[in-house]
Design an enzyme around this catalytic site. Structure first.
Site, PDB file in Angstrom:
ATOM      1  N   ASN A 155      -5.623  -4.903   9.248  1.00  0.00           N
ATOM      2  CA  ASN A 155      -4.242  -5.358   9.383  1.00  0.00           C
ATOM      3  C   ASN A 155      -3.897  -6.293  10.401  1.00  0.00           C
ATOM      4  O   ASN A 155      -2.474  -6.850  10.137  1.00  0.00           O
ATOM      5  CB  ASN A 155      -3.379  -4.163   9.184  1.00  0.00           C
ATOM      6  CG  ASN A 155      -3.989  -2.917  10.183  1.00  0.00           C
ATOM      7  OD1 ASN A 155      -5.157  -2.591   9.996  1.00  0.00           O
ATOM      8  ND2 ASN A 155      -2.937  -2.719  11.103  1.00  0.00           N
ATOM      9  N   HIS A 205       3.143  -1.431  -1.250  1.00  0.00           N
ATOM     10  CA  HIS A 205       3.922  -2.119  -0.308  1.00  0.00           C
ATOM     11  C   HIS A 205       3.171  -3.227   0.309  1.00  0.00           C
ATOM     12  O   HIS A 205       3.771  -3.965   0.806  1.00  0.00           O
ATOM     13  CB  HIS A 205       5.018  -1.451   0.503  1.00  0.00           C
ATOM     14  CG  HIS A 205       4.349  -0.988   1.660  1.00  0.00           C
ATOM     15  ND1 HIS A 205       4.587  -1.387   2.754  1.00  0.00           N
ATOM     16  CD2 HIS A 205       3.686   0.184   2.095  1.00  0.00           C
ATOM     17  CE1 HIS A 205       3.826  -0.606   4.049  1.00  0.00           C
ATOM     18  NE2 HIS A 205       3.474   0.163   3.427  1.00  0.00           N
ATOM     19  N   CYS A 329       4.498  -1.046  21.231  1.00  0.00           N
ATOM     20  CA  CYS A 329       5.565  -0.349  22.238  1.00  0.00           C
ATOM     21  C   CYS A 329       5.748   0.936  21.751  1.00  0.00           C
ATOM     22  O   CYS A 329       6.305   1.068  20.627  1.00  0.00           O
ATOM     23  CB  CYS A 329       6.565  -1.327  22.564  1.00  0.00           C
ATOM     24  SG  CYS A 329       6.230  -2.972  22.922  1.00  0.00           S
TER      25      CYS A 329
HETATM   26  C1  LIG Z   1      -0.186  -0.313   5.810  1.00  0.00           C
HETATM   27  C2  LIG Z   1      -1.581   0.006   5.849  1.00  0.00           C
HETATM   28  C3  LIG Z   1      -1.821   1.330   6.064  1.00  0.00           C
HETATM   29  C4  LIG Z   1      -0.733   2.394   5.777  1.00  0.00           C
HETATM   30  O1  LIG Z   1      -0.145   2.375   4.457  1.00  0.00           O
HETATM   31  P1  LIG Z   1       1.294   2.940   3.948  1.00  0.00           P
HETATM   32  O2  LIG Z   1       1.083   2.842   2.506  1.00  0.00           O
HETATM   33  O3  LIG Z   1       2.106   2.259   4.671  1.00  0.00           O
HETATM   34  O4  LIG Z   1       0.950   4.315   4.359  1.00  0.00           O
HETATM   35  C5  LIG Z   1      -3.031   1.851   6.187  1.00  0.00           C
HETATM   36  N1  LIG Z   1      -4.038   0.791   6.346  1.00  0.00           N
HETATM   37  C6  LIG Z   1      -3.876  -0.413   6.435  1.00  0.00           C
HETATM   38  C7  LIG Z   1      -5.041  -1.026   6.861  1.00  0.00           C
HETATM   39  C8  LIG Z   1      -2.767  -0.772   6.316  1.00  0.00           C
HETATM   40  O5  LIG Z   1      -2.599  -2.045   6.494  1.00  0.00           O
END
Ligand SMILES: *Cc1c(COP(=O)(O)O)cnc(C)c1O
Length: 401
Positions: A155, A205, A329
């Site tokens: 991410n 999302h 942060c």
């Molecule tokens: C956003 C994300 C999560 C968390 O997902 P949520 O649906 O917001 O709990 C977990 N792993 C990765 C790689 C993400 O990008």
């Protein structure tokens, strides 16, 4: 102020088609999908089952293998803790749980939390391109291993792991193989069968669906067994109790269907925008390097290091830009991103890193403006001493999600 949103790796906007698909379930079709005694309940249940097929299709699963959760965080917790606890309770002697230093916090913390239940967490390092060396995994699973969890796409950097090679090593060692697909699903082709996954997490999302809904793929053949995280009415085949949010699930299904149809076009659009962004910075003589430059990466995440330009100082000069920085942060502490430092970046380099993540709805005009704003701010920061950083602002702006 005209805001430029370049933080789609944190969350994507809901596609208007997804919103349209959800509205009837918020308004008229509000019934509980578990109410099997009346027609409205049946209609809500059918909406859920259509979405289950759409989500399954996106990742090559059978609909009966999809367990809806509140998001990828819950799916990752359920996969890791649920599989480990089930193995322990049924007398399996494997205690090792293996993951990678650059995983999302919810994976790292789930694995670490298992230490106090008698498991042996192993967190493997990555190379300077953010990739896990298969030899490291082979060595780690030479000790009997319950589960290996490796994300498909990171991410913060967009780095893609070599899941086919890593999965083979995990499976050959008899471990369950889990992958956090939150960033990869809908952005790059993922097929749970081709990857021989036992468990996989997705989140709506991150693919233009609503927040608050995700899913865990739980393989049926051979059947993967899990201890549920919480007690209740036994919905979702006993894996996940609680009333299903039919509207969010319908939106998730719609988003998955759109991603399956348009993911390749989205990827071409994002590759073009990333090229335009780095081209725009180069044309304005901005010095920068791309983090994990040599690794295969998602086209939609650009992690850039601008030497001599602290990212927070740059962001103070570009309030119209919504992006993330390479430092997280919490309260007044400024901690360099553990993902970037795991790849060998120094804390200073991490603090000079920006994550730009355009999305399906980002236009070339936005990218051109963003490049201009970044170039101007970088020049200002380099010419002056970085201003004092206001901790209140850091809390609201400086978190990588
Ligand atoms: C956003 C994300 C999560 C968390 O997902 P949520 O649906 O917001 O709990 C977990 N792993 C990765 C790689 C993400 O990008």
């Amino acid at each position: 102020m005209d805001e430029l949103y370049l933080d789609n790796a944190a969350t994507t906007p809901c596609d208007p088609r997804v919103v349209a698909c959800m509205m009837p379930l918020f308004a008229d079709e509000f019934a509980n999908p578990h109410s099997s005694t009346h027609a409205p309940g049946g209609r809500a249940a059918r909406a859920v089952e259509i979405a289950r097929v759409e989500v399954a299709d996106l990742i090559g699963a059978d609909p009966r293998e999809i367990i809806f959760t509140s998001g990828a965080t819950e799916a990752n917790n359920l996969a890791i803790k649920g599989a480990a606890r089930h193995r322990l309770r049924h007398g399996d002697g494997r205690r090792r749980i293996v993951t990678v230093a650059t995983e999302h916090k919810c994976v790292l913390e789930s694995v670490r939390d298992l230490a106090c239940e008698g498991f042996d967490p192993v967190i493997l390092p990555v190379d300077s391109n953010g990739r896990l060396d298969p030899a490291r995994l082979r060595e780690a699973v030479s000790v009997p291993t319950a589960l290996v969890s490796i994300m498909a796409a990171n991410n913060e950097t967009g780095v893609l792991q070599d899941l086919p090679a890593l999965g083979r090593i995990a499976k050959d060692a008899g471990a369950l193989f889990h992958s956090d697909l939150a960033q990869a699903a809908g952005k790059t082709a993922v097929d749970v069968r081709a990857l021989d996954l036992d468990l996989a997490s997705v989140s709506a999302h991150k693919l233009y669906g609503p927040k608050g809904i995700g899913a865990l793929f739980v393989r049926r053949r051979p059947r993967v067994r899990l201890e549920p995280l919480f007690s209740g009415g036994g919905q979702e085949r006993g894996f996940r109790s609680g009333t299903l949010p039919a509207a969010l699930i319908a939106g998730f299904g719609c988003a998955a269907r759109i991603a399956a149809a348009e993911g390749e076009a989205d990827a071409r659009h994002l590759a073009y925008l990333a090229e335009a962004l780095s081209g725009g910075l180069l044309a304005r003589q901005v010095a920068f390097s791309i983090n994990a430059k040599e690794a295969p990466r998602l086209p939609g995440i650009l992690s850039l290091c601008l030497p001599g330009v602290p990212a927070l100082a740059l962001m103070e000069r570009t309030p119209e830009l919504a992006l993330s920085v390479g430092s997280a942060c919490s309260s007044a502490d400024l901690a360099p991103s553990y993902v970037l430092t795991a790849m060998g970046l120094s804390p200073v380099e991490a603090a000079e890193s920006l994550r730009l993540s355009p999305g399906r709805f980002t236009t070339p005009a936005t990218i051109a403006r963003a490049a201009g704003l970044i170039a101007r701010a970088a020049q200002q920061v380099r010419e002056q001493d970085p201003p004092g950083t206001d901790p209140d602002r850091m809390v609201s702006s400086g978190r990588l999600i």
